[in-house]
Motif scaffolding. Structure first.
Motif, mmCIF file in Angstrom:
data_model
loop_
_atom_site.group_PDB
_atom_site.id
_atom_site.type_symbol
_atom_site.label_atom_id
_atom_site.label_comp_id
_atom_site.label_asym_id
_atom_site.label_seq_id
_atom_site.Cartn_x
_atom_site.Cartn_y
_atom_site.Cartn_z
ATOM 1 N N PHE A 165 0.883 -1.172 0.000
ATOM 2 C CA PHE A 165 0.000 0.000 0.000
ATOM 3 C C PHE A 165 0.916 1.216 0.000
ATOM 4 O O PHE A 165 1.527 1.540 1.017
ATOM 5 N N VAL A 166 1.020 1.864 -1.158
ATOM 6 C CA VAL A 166 1.988 2.941 -1.364
ATOM 7 C C VAL A 166 1.247 4.231 -1.712
ATOM 8 O O VAL A 166 0.332 4.234 -2.547
ATOM 9 N N ALA A 167 1.635 5.328 -1.075
ATOM 10 C CA ALA A 167 1.130 6.650 -1.437
ATOM 11 C C ALA A 167 2.217 7.402 -2.200
ATOM 12 O O ALA A 167 3.349 7.502 -1.723
ATOM 13 N N ILE A 168 1.868 7.889 -3.375
ATOM 14 C CA ILE A 168 2.759 8.787 -4.124
ATOM 15 C C ILE A 168 2.277 10.199 -3.864
ATOM 16 O O ILE A 168 1.136 10.555 -4.174
ATOM 17 N N VAL A 169 3.140 10.996 -3.245
ATOM 18 C CA VAL A 169 2.743 12.279 -2.684
ATOM 19 C C VAL A 169 3.543 13.406 -3.326
ATOM 20 O O VAL A 169 4.741 13.256 -3.605
ATOM 21 N N GLY A 170 2.879 14.533 -3.524
ATOM 22 C CA GLY A 170 3.575 15.720 -4.018
ATOM 23 C C GLY A 170 2.565 16.794 -4.357
ATOM 24 O O GLY A 170 1.378 16.520 -4.553
ATOM 25 N N GLN A 171 3.046 18.014 -4.429
ATOM 26 C CA GLN A 171 2.179 19.127 -4.789
ATOM 27 C C GLN A 171 2.156 19.305 -6.300
ATOM 28 O O GLN A 171 2.812 18.580 -7.045
ATOM 29 N N SER A 208 -17.988 -8.099 -5.657
ATOM 30 C CA SER A 208 -17.286 -6.843 -5.376
ATOM 31 C C SER A 208 -18.112 -5.941 -4.472
ATOM 32 O O SER A 208 -17.576 -5.301 -3.557
ATOM 33 N N LEU A 209 -19.416 -5.887 -4.725
ATOM 34 C CA LEU A 209 -20.286 -5.065 -3.880
ATOM 35 C C LEU A 209 -20.359 -5.619 -2.460
ATOM 36 O O LEU A 209 -20.440 -4.858 -1.498
ATOM 37 N N GLU A 210 -20.310 -6.942 -2.331
ATOM 38 C CA GLU A 210 -20.277 -7.534 -0.994
ATOM 39 C C GLU A 210 -19.020 -7.122 -0.246
ATOM 40 O O GLU A 210 -19.061 -6.870 0.972
ATOM 41 N N ARG A 211 -17.894 -7.013 -0.962
ATOM 42 C CA ARG A 211 -16.633 -6.639 -0.307
ATOM 43 C C ARG A 211 -16.681 -5.225 0.250
ATOM 44 O O ARG A 211 -15.997 -4.923 1.232
ATOM 45 N N VAL A 212 -17.469 -4.343 -0.387
ATOM 46 C CA VAL A 212 -17.553 -2.965 0.114
ATOM 47 C C VAL A 212 -18.850 -2.717 0.890
ATOM 48 O O VAL A 212 -19.189 -1.578 1.212
ATOM 49 N N ARG A 215 -12.379 9.298 5.758
ATOM 50 C CA ARG A 215 -11.696 8.303 6.606
ATOM 51 C C ARG A 215 -12.275 6.912 6.383
ATOM 52 O O ARG A 215 -11.552 5.911 6.391
ATOM 53 N N GLU A 216 -13.585 6.845 6.187
ATOM 54 C CA GLU A 216 -14.218 5.550 5.931
ATOM 55 C C GLU A 216 -13.703 4.935 4.629
ATOM 56 O O GLU A 216 -13.421 3.730 4.563
ATOM 57 N N VAL A 217 -13.579 5.764 3.593
ATOM 58 C CA VAL A 217 -13.087 5.265 2.300
ATOM 59 C C VAL A 217 -11.643 4.797 2.438
ATOM 60 O O VAL A 217 -11.260 3.740 1.914
ATOM 61 N N LYS A 258 -8.418 -2.008 4.298
ATOM 62 C CA LYS A 258 -8.997 -3.349 4.415
ATOM 63 C C LYS A 258 -8.677 -4.177 3.176
ATOM 64 O O LYS A 258 -8.288 -5.348 3.274
ATOM 65 N N LEU A 259 -8.828 -3.582 1.997
ATOM 66 C CA LEU A 259 -8.526 -4.297 0.758
ATOM 67 C C LEU A 259 -7.059 -4.699 0.716
ATOM 68 O O LEU A 259 -6.711 -5.810 0.300
ATOM 69 N N ASN A 260 -6.197 -3.784 1.154
ATOM 70 C CA ASN A 260 -4.771 -4.095 1.189
ATOM 71 C C ASN A 260 -4.496 -5.240 2.173
ATOM 72 O O ASN A 260 -3.707 -6.148 1.876
ATOM 73 N N ALA A 261 -5.169 -5.211 3.318
ATOM 74 C CA ALA A 261 -4.988 -6.281 4.297
ATOM 75 C C ALA A 261 -5.439 -7.623 3.744
ATOM 76 O O ALA A 261 -4.937 -8.678 4.147
ATOM 77 N N GLU A 262 -6.372 -7.595 2.787
ATOM 78 C CA GLU A 262 -6.863 -8.822 2.157
ATOM 79 C C GLU A 262 -5.978 -9.252 0.985
ATOM 80 O O GLU A 262 -6.272 -10.243 0.324
#
Length: 257
Positions: A36-42, A128-132, A181-183, A189-193
């Motif tokens: 789970f990687v964030a690419i960050v920058g302005q 997929s809808l069940e997963r979310v 925050r929920e999203v 959660k998806l990453n943990a799976e």
């Protein structure tokens, strides 16, 4: 282990009149399955250019990009479209749901484009809808859902294609902080799976929800490491007031759908 994403000395150079702009200036990075990687920058940092290349929406001026071990950096548009549909799932700041289609039909739409048969489309969409947590809303129209629920539908749509990588472009940008925050918790959660998630953002408070941060400035990587390291969120003062840019409006219509 083979890297899922690998940039080797990537340059993206634009010629604007007499000015030459290095949007990416010799970037090398790897992302492995399950990260789970964030690419960050302005704005102007090169993060959107990096995401366009990762998303097979653009090609580098020089250097190589391997996705799942395949060199996609020199592919023609139709080849890129094929691998994009097969390996990548997109989540956007704007949900890009079709108002006249119900939730299940929206989730099925990319599968329809990909030529998946009706029965399999239905099964994959419902899974997929069940997963979310939205299987019970599958017959609702987007207008009957909250913003957070609509974004979860867009996540389900990305998941339905069984992608190797989920690319999330400022996925909380249109949401209030609580729903955002929920999203983000759904992405965690998806990453943990086991899903691989690459998040693009200008916001440090969002980036730290990832496990790893890659920070770009002036087309170069200035940090790549643990999101909880204090250095991960340090940025120059002059960058802080600049607005975020986005890559989703560069997508072809068929990808946005």
């Amino acid at each position: 282990m083979e890297h899922l994403i690998e940039f080797k000395d990537i340059y993206k150079i634009y010629h604007m009149g007499e000015e030459t702009v290095h949007a990416l200036d010799g970037v090398s990075l790897t992302i492995d399955p399950g990260e789970f990687v964030a690419i960050v920058g302005q704005s102007g940092s090169g993060k959107s250019t990096a995401m366009n290349i990762i998303g097979c929406l653009d090609v580098p001026t020089s250097g190589t990009y391997h996705l799942g071990g395949v060199d996609v950096s020199t592919m023609e548009d139709d080849q890129q479209a094929e691998i994009r549909n097969k390996m990548l799932g997109f989540i956007f700041q704007q949900y890009n749901l079709i108002p006249k289609l119900n939730v299940q039909e929206n989730v099925e739409l990319p599968l329809l484009y990909a030529g998946v048969g009706a029965e399999e489309r239905h099964e994959r969409a419902i899974r997929s809808l069940e997963r979310v947590g939205l299987a019970d809303k599958r017959k609702n129209l987007p207008s009957q859902l909250s913003g957070g629920q609509q974004q979860r539908v867009s996540i389900a749509r990305a998941l339905a294609g069984n992608p190797s990588v989920i690319l999330a472009d400022e996925p909380t940008g249109a949401l209030d902080s609580r729903t955002g925050r929920e999203v983000l918790s759904f992405l965690q959660k998806l990453n943990a799976e086991g899903d691989t998630v690459v998040l693009i953002t200008h916001d440090n408070s969002i980036a730290v929800k990832a496990k790893r941060i890659i920070r770009l400035q002036d087309g170069k990587i200035i940090y790549d490491g643990d999101s909880q390291d204090p250095q991960a969120v340090v940025q120059p003062k002059e960058e802080e007031s600049k607005e975020s840019d986005s890559f989703s409006d560069l997508l072809p219509e068929e990808v946005q759908a």
